[in-house]
Write a protein that holds these residues in place. Sequence first.
Motif, PDB file in Angstrom:
ATOM      1  N   SER A 132      27.721 -22.052   3.993  1.00 34.81           N
ATOM      2  CA  SER A 132      26.685 -21.072   4.226  1.00 34.81           C
ATOM      3  C   SER A 132      25.380 -21.773   4.161  1.00 34.81           C
ATOM      4  N   ARG A 133      24.555 -21.399   4.926  1.00 31.29           N
ATOM      5  CA  ARG A 133      23.181 -22.195   5.289  1.00 31.29           C
ATOM      6  C   ARG A 133      22.031 -21.181   5.043  1.00 31.29           C
ATOM      7  N   LEU A 134      20.936 -21.551   4.943  1.00 30.62           N
ATOM      8  CA  LEU A 134      19.678 -20.677   4.828  1.00 30.62           C
ATOM      9  C   LEU A 134      19.426 -20.129   6.376  1.00 30.62           C
ATOM     10  N   LYS A 135      19.118 -18.911   6.304  1.00 27.40           N
ATOM     11  CA  LYS A 135      18.818 -18.254   7.536  1.00 27.40           C
ATOM     12  C   LYS A 135      17.188 -18.099   7.644  1.00 27.40           C
ATOM     13  N   THR A 136      16.792 -17.638   6.528  1.00 29.68           N
ATOM     14  CA  THR A 136      15.234 -17.750   6.233  1.00 29.68           C
ATOM     15  C   THR A 136      14.613 -17.289   4.879  1.00 29.68           C
ATOM     16  N   ILE A 137      13.574 -17.896   4.499  1.00 28.93           N
ATOM     17  CA  ILE A 137      12.932 -17.733   3.286  1.00 28.93           C
ATOM     18  C   ILE A 137      11.713 -16.921   3.250  1.00 28.93           C
ATOM     19  N   GLN A 138      11.413 -15.995   2.521  1.00 36.77           N
ATOM     20  CA  GLN A 138      10.266 -15.303   2.430  1.00 36.77           C
ATOM     21  C   GLN A 138       9.483 -15.411   1.102  1.00 36.77           C
ATOM     22  N   MET A 139       8.213 -15.550   1.055  1.00 37.12           N
ATOM     23  CA  MET A 139       7.692 -15.203  -0.365  1.00 37.12           C
ATOM     24  C   MET A 139       6.556 -14.374  -0.193  1.00 37.12           C
ATOM     25  N   ILE A 140       6.739 -13.173  -1.211  1.00 37.31           N
ATOM     26  CA  ILE A 140       5.922 -12.238  -1.094  1.00 37.31           C
ATOM     27  C   ILE A 140       5.142 -12.137  -2.422  1.00 37.31           C
ATOM     28  N   PRO A 141       3.714 -12.174  -2.157  1.00 37.72           N
ATOM     29  CA  PRO A 141       3.053 -12.131  -3.462  1.00 37.72           C
ATOM     30  C   PRO A 141       3.087 -10.672  -4.044  1.00 37.72           C
ATOM     31  N   LEU A 142       3.083 -10.805  -5.751  1.00 39.86           N
ATOM     32  CA  LEU A 142       3.366  -9.601  -6.350  1.00 39.86           C
ATOM     33  C   LEU A 142       1.790  -9.297  -6.984  1.00 39.86           C
ATOM     34  N   SER A 143       1.138 -10.434  -7.067  1.00 43.71           N
ATOM     35  CA  SER A 143      -0.021 -10.334  -7.861  1.00 43.71           C
ATOM     36  C   SER A 143      -0.792 -11.659  -7.454  1.00 43.71           C
ATOM     37  N   SER A 144      -1.829 -11.818  -8.106  1.00 43.58           N
ATOM     38  CA  SER A 144      -2.597 -13.377  -7.674  1.00 43.58           C
ATOM     39  C   SER A 144      -2.098 -14.314  -8.577  1.00 43.58           C
ATOM     40  N   HIS A 145      -0.818 -14.026  -9.284  1.00 46.04           N
ATOM     41  CA  HIS A 145      -0.071 -15.341  -9.738  1.00 46.04           C
ATOM     42  C   HIS A 145       1.138 -15.241  -9.962  1.00 46.04           C
ATOM     43  N   SER A 146       1.871 -14.434  -9.100  1.00 45.02           N
ATOM     44  CA  SER A 146       3.310 -14.264  -9.154  1.00 45.02           C
ATOM     45  C   SER A 146       3.916 -13.777  -7.737  1.00 45.02           C
ATOM     46  N   ALA A 147       4.950 -14.211  -7.367  1.00 44.89           N
ATOM     47  CA  ALA A 147       5.691 -13.793  -6.186  1.00 44.89           C
ATOM     48  C   ALA A 147       6.849 -13.845  -6.329  1.00 44.89           C
ATOM     49  N   VAL A 148       7.659 -12.999  -5.096  1.00 47.99           N
ATOM     50  CA  VAL A 148       9.030 -13.113  -5.140  1.00 47.99           C
ATOM     51  C   VAL A 148       9.495 -13.719  -4.251  1.00 47.99           C
ATOM     52  N   VAL A 149      10.494 -14.652  -4.260  1.00 49.20           N
ATOM     53  CA  VAL A 149      10.955 -15.933  -3.256  1.00 49.20           C
ATOM     54  C   VAL A 149      12.293 -15.173  -2.660  1.00 49.20           C
ATOM     55  N   ILE A 150      12.404 -14.577  -1.428  1.00 50.26           N
ATOM     56  CA  ILE A 150      13.700 -13.972  -0.953  1.00 50.26           C
ATOM     57  C   ILE A 150      14.245 -14.975  -0.074  1.00 50.26           C
ATOM     58  N   LEU A 151      15.530 -15.320  -0.193  1.00 51.41           N
ATOM     59  CA  LEU A 151      16.863 -16.272   0.452  1.00 51.41           C
ATOM     60  C   LEU A 151      17.613 -15.462   1.060  1.00 51.41           C
TER      61      LEU A 151
END
Length: 344
Positions: A132-151
């Motif tokens: 299985s391979r990576l289709k896309t990666i997203q990085m959504i900021p939650l605040s000025s010093h944190s983010a959620v990485v979505i694979l």
Amino acid sequence: MLTERQQLILRAIIDNYIRSAEPVGSRTISKREDIGYSSATIRNEMADLEEMGYLEQPHTSAGRIPSNKGYRFYVDQLVHMPFMRAEDAQHIRRVFAEKFYEFEQVMNQAASILSGLTNYTSIVLGHEIKSSRLKTIQMIPLSSHSAVVILVTDTGKVENKTISLPKEIEIGEVERVVNLLNAKLMGVPMAELRNRLHTEVAKELGRYIQQCEYFISLLEEALKHEPDDHIVLKGTTNIMMQPEFRDVDKVRDILTLFEQNEMVVRLFDSQERGLQVRIGSENKEQAVSGCSIITATYHLDGQPVGTVGILGPTRMEYGRVMAILNELADNLTNAFERFYKSGA
């Protein structure tokens, strides 16, 4: 080897017992139009079948019930897989024609259909594909010093992890990092992501942010990928509706087993093609030694990638269940290949 008459009588006894859950006597069998033998002849043959181990006689009844050996002969030699009812087949195909965004949705639907049609406990086991391979990666900021990485993988699996961002990084830099990661890592096998992060991303990432090494360590943790088994169980309490399982301790042992994913995988996992039927003591776990398990594999590019199965009493409608499992496994294979190759 059983004679033709013995096979006919054994099949009639098992068919009758599956329907009634009551010990079967010679008189009951003699009334069947397809038998044509006297009650005395049938009684003698039943005695021989019992002596050979194909039938058992409960101490409370003059009738006979099938033994595990009898069920095994029935499944291997006597049962005929019927055509599915048209409405059942159409229902299965209609569900699988729907658009799914994660393969876990397909597994849930398959398990629900199987449990609903059979009134037994159903399971769909899906192994994560090694390729299985990576289709896309997203990085959504939650605040000025944190983010959620979505694979998102090309099989539809979605993983997300929260990371801390370096204090100095700006939103524009995050966007450039995400674009770089997608450019370098899209299509890379999930198992290789962290290695590629160092060999193909790290050097170029230094052009975008100052704290490159710190950020790489955060991404390394975010890209950590652990293959797992996906398990969907439906109808786990259906076993309680079967007359063989009025014993509370028996039911408790089975329900406890269902809570242990590793045990469930071991029981239902199959890399063998086609239908597999394990009857009674052929199941190594004591908790299900009074049950039958029937499984079928579904495939991707000809290789088994998961299992669909049923757990029920040994007094099971084997032909009907096998037909339903065949249909479901074929539809799961088609859905999985369509999903995997199109990227949903």
